[in-house]
Design an enzyme around this catalytic site. Structure first.
Site, PDB file in Angstrom:
ATOM      1  N   HIS A  54       0.789  -1.249  -0.049  1.00 55.10           N
ATOM      2  CA  HIS A  54      -0.188   0.068  -0.022  1.00 55.10           C
ATOM      3  C   HIS A  54       0.792   1.129  -0.169  1.00 55.10           C
ATOM      4  O   HIS A  54       2.049   1.059   0.281  1.00 55.10           O
ATOM      5  CB  HIS A  54      -0.844   0.112   1.218  1.00 55.10           C
ATOM      6  CG  HIS A  54      -1.945  -1.197   1.058  1.00 55.10           C
ATOM      7  ND1 HIS A  54      -3.116  -0.960   1.896  1.00 55.10           N
ATOM      8  CD2 HIS A  54      -2.188  -1.978   0.213  1.00 55.10           C
ATOM      9  CE1 HIS A  54      -3.987  -1.929   1.601  1.00 55.10           C
ATOM     10  NE2 HIS A  54      -3.316  -2.742   0.403  1.00 55.10           N
ATOM     11  N   GLU A  56       0.849   3.805   1.837  1.00 56.28           N
ATOM     12  CA  GLU A  56       1.322   4.125   2.888  1.00 56.28           C
ATOM     13  C   GLU A  56       2.629   3.417   3.528  1.00 56.28           C
ATOM     14  O   GLU A  56       3.835   3.897   4.437  1.00 56.28           O
ATOM     15  CB  GLU A  56       0.460   4.235   4.323  1.00 56.28           C
ATOM     16  CG  GLU A  56      -0.958   5.196   3.965  1.00 56.28           C
ATOM     17  CD  GLU A  56      -2.190   4.242   3.326  1.00 56.28           C
ATOM     18  OE1 GLU A  56      -3.206   4.231   3.407  1.00 56.28           O
ATOM     19  OE2 GLU A  56      -1.723   3.283   2.344  1.00 56.28           O
ATOM     20  N   CYS A  79      -5.850   1.556   5.676  1.00 56.31           N
ATOM     21  CA  CYS A  79      -6.688   0.345   6.232  1.00 56.31           C
ATOM     22  C   CYS A  79      -6.200  -0.071   7.557  1.00 56.31           C
ATOM     23  O   CYS A  79      -5.206   0.337   8.040  1.00 56.31           O
ATOM     24  CB  CYS A  79      -6.492  -0.676   4.993  1.00 56.31           C
ATOM     25  SG  CYS A  79      -4.857  -1.293   5.024  1.00 56.31           S
ATOM     26  N   CYS A  88      -2.217  -1.045   7.263  1.00 54.50           N
ATOM     27  CA  CYS A  88      -1.399   0.288   7.303  1.00 54.50           C
ATOM     28  C   CYS A  88      -1.436   1.236   8.624  1.00 54.50           C
ATOM     29  O   CYS A  88      -0.669   1.756   9.019  1.00 54.50           O
ATOM     30  CB  CYS A  88      -1.777   1.212   6.195  1.00 54.50           C
ATOM     31  SG  CYS A  88      -1.364   0.541   4.606  1.00 54.50           S
ATOM     32  N   TRP A 174     -15.868   6.351 -38.239  1.00 56.38           N
ATOM     33  CA  TRP A 174     -15.308   7.143 -37.320  1.00 56.38           C
ATOM     34  C   TRP A 174     -15.725   8.614 -37.533  1.00 56.38           C
ATOM     35  O   TRP A 174     -15.514   9.489 -38.664  1.00 56.38           O
ATOM     36  CB  TRP A 174     -13.526   7.574 -37.695  1.00 56.38           C
ATOM     37  CG  TRP A 174     -12.631   6.200 -37.549  1.00 56.38           C
ATOM     38  CD1 TRP A 174     -12.193   5.528 -38.457  1.00 56.38           C
ATOM     39  CD2 TRP A 174     -12.748   5.251 -36.540  1.00 56.38           C
ATOM     40  NE1 TRP A 174     -11.608   4.365 -38.202  1.00 56.38           N
ATOM     41  CE2 TRP A 174     -12.045   4.091 -36.819  1.00 56.38           C
ATOM     42  CE3 TRP A 174     -13.368   5.301 -34.982  1.00 56.38           C
ATOM     43  CZ2 TRP A 174     -11.834   2.945 -36.078  1.00 56.38           C
ATOM     44  CZ3 TRP A 174     -13.151   4.338 -34.420  1.00 56.38           C
ATOM     45  CH2 TRP A 174     -12.157   3.169 -34.698  1.00 56.38           C
ATOM     46  N   ARG A 188     -10.840   2.539 -21.300  1.00 59.84           N
ATOM     47  CA  ARG A 188     -10.668   1.484 -21.309  1.00 59.84           C
ATOM     48  C   ARG A 188      -9.573   0.694 -20.296  1.00 59.84           C
ATOM     49  O   ARG A 188      -9.992  -0.051 -19.394  1.00 59.84           O
ATOM     50  CB  ARG A 188     -10.066   0.755 -22.637  1.00 59.84           C
ATOM     51  CG  ARG A 188     -11.240   1.160 -23.766  1.00 59.84           C
ATOM     52  CD  ARG A 188     -10.806   0.582 -25.213  1.00 59.84           C
ATOM     53  NE  ARG A 188     -11.759   0.793 -26.063  1.00 59.84           N
ATOM     54  CZ  ARG A 188     -11.576   0.412 -27.387  1.00 59.84           C
ATOM     55  NH1 ARG A 188     -10.446  -0.175 -27.878  1.00 59.84           N
ATOM     56  NH2 ARG A 188     -12.581   0.585 -28.385  1.00 59.84           N
ATOM     57  N   THR A 200     -23.228  -3.200 -32.393  1.00 64.78           N
ATOM     58  CA  THR A 200     -21.613  -2.632 -32.406  1.00 64.78           C
ATOM     59  C   THR A 200     -20.910  -3.807 -32.893  1.00 64.78           C
ATOM     60  O   THR A 200     -20.173  -3.589 -33.747  1.00 64.78           O
ATOM     61  CB  THR A 200     -21.062  -2.041 -30.941  1.00 64.78           C
ATOM     62  OG1 THR A 200     -22.140  -0.999 -30.891  1.00 64.78           O
ATOM     63  CG2 THR A 200     -19.954  -1.530 -31.347  1.00 64.78           C
ATOM     64  N   ARG A 211      -5.111  -0.240 -26.439  1.00 66.01           N
ATOM     65  CA  ARG A 211      -3.857  -0.085 -27.110  1.00 66.01           C
ATOM     66  C   ARG A 211      -3.272   1.185 -26.596  1.00 66.01           C
ATOM     67  O   ARG A 211      -3.923   2.111 -26.157  1.00 66.01           O
ATOM     68  CB  ARG A 211      -4.274  -0.134 -28.518  1.00 66.01           C
ATOM     69  CG  ARG A 211      -5.153  -1.477 -28.953  1.00 66.01           C
ATOM     70  CD  ARG A 211      -5.706  -1.353 -30.463  1.00 66.01           C
ATOM     71  NE  ARG A 211      -6.499  -0.487 -30.795  1.00 66.01           N
ATOM     72  CZ  ARG A 211      -7.748  -0.455 -30.744  1.00 66.01           C
ATOM     73  NH1 ARG A 211      -8.298  -1.594 -30.259  1.00 66.01           N
ATOM     74  NH2 ARG A 211      -8.752   0.437 -31.089  1.00 66.01           N
ATOM     75  N   GLU A 295     -19.251   1.033 -24.382  1.00 67.36           N
ATOM     76  CA  GLU A 295     -18.945   1.566 -25.743  1.00 67.36           C
ATOM     77  C   GLU A 295     -20.123   0.723 -26.907  1.00 67.36           C
ATOM     78  O   GLU A 295     -19.720  -0.363 -27.199  1.00 67.36           O
ATOM     79  CB  GLU A 295     -17.470   0.999 -26.240  1.00 67.36           C
ATOM     80  CG  GLU A 295     -16.615   1.679 -25.377  1.00 67.36           C
ATOM     81  CD  GLU A 295     -15.156   1.733 -26.113  1.00 67.36           C
ATOM     82  OE1 GLU A 295     -15.066   2.112 -27.154  1.00 67.36           O
ATOM     83  OE2 GLU A 295     -14.338   1.206 -25.548  1.00 67.36           O
TER      84      GLU A 295
END
Length: 365
Positions: A54, A56, A79, A88, A174, A188, A200, A211, A295
């Site tokens: 973590h 911390e 936590c 932590c 596009w 993404r 789609t 990508r 999407e």
């Protein structure tokens, strides 16, 4: 620099650090921590991935013995429970930190104020709420998951200035610029899953993978295909993270054929023989997905929006006019009066190449 100004300065730096883990830490929260003594940073760190140290712990270990009497700045309440790493809270007390500045409470019921109480009980001064709004926004999906018990759903849409997502014959693949499409990769990358519809997939045959960004894992892909119309040569079928969600029975011929190909299938029908969207949300919860990116086209966006399941829209406006025959972003019932129109809240806007990116929260959020 007074104490308030110093707190804002170092919490800002902690938030910048936290953002470095945004593509790799999900479903955990993005956390940055800084240890400061006499106005100087003596240790800093961020949480990079589930199961890793973590923020911390990294910051305090870098500070070493100098942490005695220092101030710890962190954007999320530390936590106090054992998970894949020790709490932590124990290390903060052990390192004899004098003061802890925290942006927001951890909404996880395992923490949710418990660490703050223990810190105060140990004689440590605690300041809560510094840049709270910015911290809540950074971890919007993590907060939403615990506060509302549902994943945070963001719908990404590219459109023309007159609100069209495609021309009249659906051949405008596009609309937005290459820079906008590159920007989508960051959406993404920070998502647990991407949700799309068979329309789609049939029109664009996309892969929907991340990508141009180095990520430790690819998001899961969920394709809603009520009637199992997907073609067996669709590119998306080669994605090992794919889930096909249908309303077809498990004993149907196409279901069995896809199952033999090793495709993950789930049948979640509603009474209209379409995918049951609310049960899909429960599946996301079960899989511990706190952030889902949509999407898709008009049909799925409209279905999700009408069910109150979209929290945020990210709209990329291209400086183009497609005309009346173009395809709109949503099917919505016409408002009879202005007072009938739900109020959405714009939270950010930014120019990306020739396009304009606008983020807004829906009235359902």
């Amino acid at each position: 620099m007074n104490k308030k100004e110093q707190d804002i300065r170092f919490i800002t730096e902690a938030l910048i650090l936290a953002d470095k883990g945004i593509f790799s830490v999900s479903p955990n929260p993005a956390v940055g921590a800084i240890v400061v003594k006499k106005g100087k940073i003596i240790g800093k760190g961020f949480h990079s991935s589930p199961g890793s140290q973590h923020a911390e712990q990294i910051a305090l270990n870098k500070a070493g013995k100098d942490s005695i009497g220092a101030t710890l700045y962190v954007n999320l309440e530390p936590c106090c429970h054992y998970g894949k790493t020790p709490p932590c809270l124990d290390l903060i007390i052990e390192k004899k930190i004098k003061r802890v500045v925290i942006s927001q409470k951890d909404p996880n019921p395992l923490v949710n104020g418990k660490s703050i109480k223990m810190l105060k009980k140990s004689g440590i001064d605690v300041e809560l709420g510094v840049l709270k709004e910015e911290a809540m926004r950074l971890n919007k999906s993590f907060n939403h998951f615990f506060l509302k018990k549902t994943p945070y759903i963001t719908a990404k849409i590219g459109m023309s200035l007159d609100g069209k997502i495609a021309d009249h014959n659906w051949k405008s693949k596009w609309i937005t610029s290459k820079k906008s499409r590159l920007d989508v990769q960051s959406l993404r990358a920070q998502s647990c899953a991407i949700l799309t519809g068979i329309g789609t997939i049939s029109a664009d045959d996309p892969m929907l993978n991340v990508r141009n960004i180095n990520v430790p894992r690819q998001p899961f892909i969920f394709v809603l295909d009520s009637k199992l119309r997907i073609k067996l040569d669709a590119k998306i079928l080669s994605n090992p993270n794919l889930f096909l969600i249908t309303a077809q029975k498990k004993d149907s011929t196409k279901y069995k054929k896809l199952k033999k190909l090793g495709i993950n299938l789930k049948s979640i029908p509603n009474s209209f023989n379409k995918v049951h969207l609310h049960k899909l949300m429960k599946l996301f919860n079960k899989m511990k997905f706190n952030e889902v990116l949509v999407e898709s086209g008009m049909n799925l966006n409209s279905a999700l929006y009408s069910e109150g399941l979209i929290d945020e829209f990210v709209i990329y406006y291209a400086p183009k006019i497609l005309g009346d025959a173009g395809r709109g972003m949503l099917y919505v019932q016409d408002a009879l009066n202005m007072s009938d129109i739900p109020s959405n809240k714009i939270i950010s806007y930014k120019k990306i190449g020739p396009d304009l990116k606008i983020n807004f929260l829906t009235s359902y959020h």
